[in-house]
Design a protein around this motif. Structure first.
Motif, mmCIF file in Angstrom:
data_model
loop_
_atom_site.group_PDB
_atom_site.id
_atom_site.type_symbol
_atom_site.label_atom_id
_atom_site.label_comp_id
_atom_site.label_asym_id
_atom_site.label_seq_id
_atom_site.Cartn_x
_atom_site.Cartn_y
_atom_site.Cartn_z
ATOM 1 N N MET A 1 0.838 -1.205 0.000
ATOM 2 C CA MET A 1 0.000 0.000 0.000
ATOM 3 C C MET A 1 0.870 1.251 0.000
ATOM 4 S SD MET A 1 -3.062 -0.953 2.702
ATOM 5 C CE MET A 1 -3.643 0.743 2.691
ATOM 6 N N MET A 2 0.405 2.283 -0.680
ATOM 7 C CA MET A 2 1.094 3.568 -0.657
ATOM 8 C C MET A 2 0.647 4.359 0.571
ATOM 9 S SD MET A 2 1.104 5.082 -4.530
ATOM 10 C CE MET A 2 2.052 4.328 -5.836
ATOM 11 N N ILE B 1 -11.870 -5.295 7.600
ATOM 12 C CA ILE B 1 -12.431 -6.039 6.471
ATOM 13 C C ILE B 1 -11.806 -7.432 6.369
ATOM 14 C CG2 ILE B 1 -12.505 -6.148 3.938
ATOM 15 C CD1 ILE B 1 -12.936 -3.115 3.937
ATOM 16 N N GLU B 2 -10.491 -7.516 6.512
ATOM 17 C CA GLU B 2 -9.834 -8.814 6.397
ATOM 18 C C GLU B 2 -10.202 -9.736 7.558
ATOM 19 O OE1 GLU B 2 -8.270 -10.034 3.770
ATOM 20 O OE2 GLU B 2 -8.816 -8.130 2.842
ATOM 21 N N GLY C 1 -16.584 -9.399 -1.406
ATOM 22 C CA GLY C 1 -15.624 -8.507 -2.045
ATOM 23 C C GLY C 1 -15.678 -7.091 -1.498
ATOM 24 N N ALA C 2 -14.775 -6.264 -1.988
ATOM 25 C CA ALA C 2 -14.709 -4.876 -1.535
ATOM 26 C C ALA C 2 -16.009 -4.111 -1.792
ATOM 27 C CB ALA C 2 -13.528 -4.171 -2.208
ATOM 28 N N SER D 1 -4.649 -5.490 -4.595
ATOM 29 C CA SER D 1 -4.124 -6.235 -3.458
ATOM 30 C C SER D 1 -5.270 -6.985 -2.793
ATOM 31 C CB SER D 1 -3.441 -5.264 -2.493
ATOM 32 O OG SER D 1 -2.824 -5.942 -1.434
ATOM 33 N N SER D 2 -5.231 -7.103 -1.482
ATOM 34 C CA SER D 2 -6.309 -7.770 -0.760
ATOM 35 C C SER D 2 -7.560 -6.903 -0.802
ATOM 36 C CB SER D 2 -5.897 -8.022 0.688
ATOM 37 O OG SER D 2 -5.738 -6.784 1.376
#
Length: 851
Positions: free
Chosen positions: A1-2, A114-115, A131-132, A169-170
């Motif tokens: 992640m940025m 979330i994870e 999903g997201a 990503s995740s």
């Protein structure tokens, strides 16, 4: 992640977000806007959720409410996700209630919550799909002013639009990053537009990446802002210097690294950057001093074709080039998507000419052209044309410079870019479509029109790429290589890059296509002649200007690969790696690299089997620091190789003859467009070609102190240069009797390095690791050493005809070492010796006696 700071740097690096938001607000007032349902639904949900305690009794009603409010058209989340969540809540209400409470009210980071939710839900059912978009919907249902709803395609398009090079990503990380982008946008836009909510930002991102009206109008506004800025800099170079002085330290350091160890004009650029880093600014007077300091170092006038603007242009434009091309791509795509143009078989994203199109000197005009695939290039084609320049905008239809009707055009012009609309562009294109159609003939297509086939979305491709029953490890080898090559390649290019036969890709491609068809249920693409076209599932393809058939990754597949694979993933490769692979001592490597850096051109010469071609490619890798084959090109000269193949020339096409550019010309153009990267052009068997015929006027341009100088080409009448970041590596077999002596004019432009047989300790260890016994290694050494001694002292031959070590470097695992050794001796060494001693066959018998 940025980090948030890094994301902010990308999102706010220029005025694009402000320009695009203004166009969004204007679009929102039009009758085409149809997104107001989002606020209606989320307002109802927010009110409902505010009155609910989340517990094992209420959780089922909450999920059912989410299911009921999810719109059938323009849904917030996939229905399967809601269904899976509902089953989870029915079976495990206490766990589901706890997870929802933690998701909404816990102080942990969004991605962690979330994870954690997904991990516990998958413990209940490993096949559950969450999903997201589901989590975005849940969070927005509780507070749409704080949390955005999420669509993966929007997230991907936003990253592409703002140049954010970040892989998917995740699920948690994707939503967290998207939330941060929305928060940054909200904070900055709210300064000028009070009362904005997170839903406004989500709607802005959605509309600006979905509706062609906003995409095209924002692109034109952005390109016009760059055009006017560049025009100002042309008139006042001091303003350009002041702008460069405002670049952040990281950007200046990148420029410093790009132009270090440069020559001529690039040396001027390097010193400009150094002075700005040291003093924080630079005046035109100081620029003139730098130019004079560099100019006097060279005998010729290196500034003959340059002015202050063109010298500074690349410093300004390097980090804007990708964004300019992305905005041009959006306009190009919008034109191709117009309903009235769907019947045409149009090239994808060709031609896109940024502000550097004019010999890379830079200018204040950029343009793009849309034309049909039955034309070899845009120059001999009718084309739909859009140009943005400092004086305004031009768009319509015109004929290419080599078309019989060149000069004819039907173009609209406007100087008031702020009043331009997508509808203006659409109206004009519809009005010129009859003329465009009259002068095009699409009867010669060999592949089906992409628009006529079932298309697979980038999201679906991502799913397939992660399915190892569809995409095998072998598929990724050639697909990743194609991606490295810009998403397109001929079978011959792939063969060279991967060390395979050009026909070896046919069967794997067909088999992969069949697996994709089975997994997706799409129809098998069909050619115009009614035959099945399996490769069309993965690729578009056509004959290029050089009459080679090229495969191009489908745009959605290319995008999906780009989100699972990055060029940054190139394997690193340094001096230490070279010395491990190549049987060469460090001193010789240091000499070789020093000569190449100084001279720009070297030739590796030596007898057969010393690994000249092997060394040349790995030498380039070691100097680049990565195995980046996109910056290496390799050709092999032969007696019929001509200037027209190498540089340019007229070739037959469907319309007669057209000027087509050769492989070296194209390679130099790529290097010019990327001055911060070194490029290596390898010419295998360089002395097999008629060098005067192949090089032509390049005899002068390849010389070290003539780099960056321009000459007018005989065919095109345009100026051309060999840039200083192009390095030439030639290989020459000293045992080839058919070769003429290299011309003195070319010889003095290259440094010659001799590679000798290397049956030393490195070779010994490397071959021993392949399973060859010490006894066999000693036998090889004794036999080959004896043969080479006789060759070297022979009056007709000499050391240039010795037997090299690469004949004996790769024993297959499953092969007996004696069979391996005898096979090389009988079928490789003996024929070579028979050629050497063609008039003395008894010598061959004597040399091989006892072997």
């Amino acid at each position: 992640m940025m980090s948030t700071q890094e994301l902010e740097k990308y999102l706010l690096k220029d005025s694009y977000i402000d320009l695009s938001f203004k166009r969004y607000l204007k679009f929102k007032k039009s009758s085409n806007y149809d997104e107001s349902y989002k606020e209606e639904i989320l307002s109802r949900l927010n009110e409902f959720m505010s009155k609910q305690d989340i517990n094992e009794i209420t959780v089922l009603d909450i999920v059912k409410k989410l299911q009921k409010e999810n719109p059938t058209s323009g849904s917030f989340v996939y229905w399967s996700n809601i269904d899976d969540l509902l089953k989870f809540a029915e079976t495990e209400p206490q766990v589901a209630a706890t997870l929802l409470n933690e998701l909404i009210y816990s102080t942990d980071s969004i991605d962690e919550k979330i994870e954690a939710f997904r991990e516990k839900a998958k413990a209940f059912n490993s096949k559950i799909s969450l999903g997201a978009p589901l989590f975005g919907y849940i969070l927005a249902a509780f507070d749409y002013k704080k949390y955005p709803i999420y669509k993966q395609e929007v997230f991907m398009d936003v990253k592409r639009s703002y140049g954010i090079n970040l892989k998917l990503s995740s699920v948690g990380s994707n939503y967290q990053t998207y939330l941060e982008l929305c928060e940054i946008a909200l904070f900055n836009l709210d300064k000028d537009y009070e009362g904005l909510t997170m839903l406004d930002i989500q709607d802005f991102f959605y509309c600006s990446t979905t509706y062609d009206e906003i995409k095209v109008e924002s692109a034109v506004d952005y390109l016009y802002s760059i055009a006017t800025e560049l025009h100002t800099y042309k008139l006042d170079p001091q303003m350009m210097l002041d702008s460069l002085s405002q670049l952040d330290a990281a950007r200046l350091q990148i420029l410093k690294n790009q132009y270090k160890n440069s020559e001529k004009v690039n040396l001027i650029k390097s010193r400009v950057v150094d002075r700005i880093i040291e003093n924080g600014s630079l005046t035109v007077y100081e620029l003139e001093e730098i130019k004079e300091e560099v100019r006097v170092k060279y005998e010729t006038n290196i500034l003959n074709s340059w002015n202050n603007f063109s010298i500074l242009f690349q410093l300004y434009y390097t980090d804007k080039k990708a964004k300019v091309l992305e905005e041009q791509r959006k306009i190009h795509e919008a034109l191709r998507k117009m309903e009235e143009l769907k019947e045409f078989d149009l090239f994808e994203d060709r031609v896109l000419n940024g502000f550097n199109w004019n010999q890379n000197f830079g200018g204040s005009t950029c343009w793009l052209a849309v034309y049909e695939k039955n034309h070899m290039n845009h120059k001999n084609a009718p084309q739909l044309f859009v140009a943005v320049e400092d004086s305004g905008l031009r768009y319509g239809m015109l004929y290419g410079s080599e078309h019989p009707r060149r000069g004819e055009r039907d173009i609209e012009e406007t100087s008031d870019v702020s009043s331009f609309t997508y509808e203006d562009l659409h109206w004009k294109m519809v009005n010129v479509i009859d003329a465009f159609q009259e002068t095009n003939d699409t009867s010669g297509n060999t592949a089906p029109n992409e628009n006529s086939q079932d298309n697979i979305s980038s999201e679906k491709w991502l799913e397939l790429l992660n399915n190892n029953e569809v995409f095998t490890e072998g598929d990724f080898v050639y697909l990743h290589k194609m991606y490295e090559l810009g998403g397109e390649a001929t079978a011959s290019q792939l063969a060279v890059e991967l060390g395979k036969h050009h026909s070896s890709f046919n069967t794997p491609v067909v088999q992969l296509a069949k697996r994709v068809i089975e997994a997706t249920g799409i129809n098998v693409p069909v050619r115009d002649d009614g035959t099945d076209c399996y490769w069309c599932v993965l690729f578009n393809g056509e004959y290029e200007e050089n009459n080679h058939f090229i495969w191009r990754l489908k745009s959605n597949l290319k995008e999906a690969i780009g989100n699972t694979y990055s060029e940054a993933d190139f394997e690193s490769y340094y001096k230490e790696d070279f010395l491990k692979e190549v049987f060469m001592e460090e001193d010789q490597y240091n000499t070789m690299t020093s000569l190449l850096r100084y001279k720009k051109n070297i030739i590796l010469q030596g007898p057969p089997g010393v690994g000249k071609t092997f060394v040349s490619k790995r030498l380039a890798y070691s100097l680049m620091g990565v195995k980046d084959s996109t910056r290496i090109e390799m050709v092999q000269f032969h007696q019929n190789y001509a200037y027209e193949d190498f540089v340019m020339g007229f070739r037959p096409d469907k319309n007669g003859f057209s000027l087509q550019y050769g492989i070296f010309y194209d390679f130099c153009q790529r290097a010019i467009e990327n001055p911060g990267e070194d490029y290596y052009f390898i010419i295998d068997e360089i002395n097999r070609g008629n060098l005067s015929k192949v090089f032509g006027e390049l005899f002068m341009l390849i010389e070290r102190d003539k780099r960056e100088e321009y000459v007018t080409m005989g065919y095109s009448k345009k100026k051309f240069t060999v840039p200083s970041n192009v390095y030439l590596i030639g290989t020459m077999n000293t045992a080839d009797r058919s070769l003429a002596q290299l011309e003195v004019a070319l010889r003095r432009r290259f440094a010659f390095i001799t590679l000798n047989p290397a049956f030393g300790e490195k070779w010994y260890r490397a071959v021993q690791e392949t399973g060859v016994s010490a006894e066999m290694l000693q036998k090889i050494t004794d036999i080959v050493s004896g043969i080479n001694k006789e060759i070297e002292k022979d009056f007709q031959l000499g050391e240039g005809y010795a037997i090299g070590h690469s004949f004996f470097t790769g024993k297959p695992e499953d092969m007996d070492e004696h069979a391996w050794y005898q096979g090389i001796l009988m079928f490789e060494i003996q024929p070579l010796l028979e050629e050497y001693f063609f008039d003395r066959p008894d010598m061959v018998v004597s040399l091989l006696e006892g072997s």
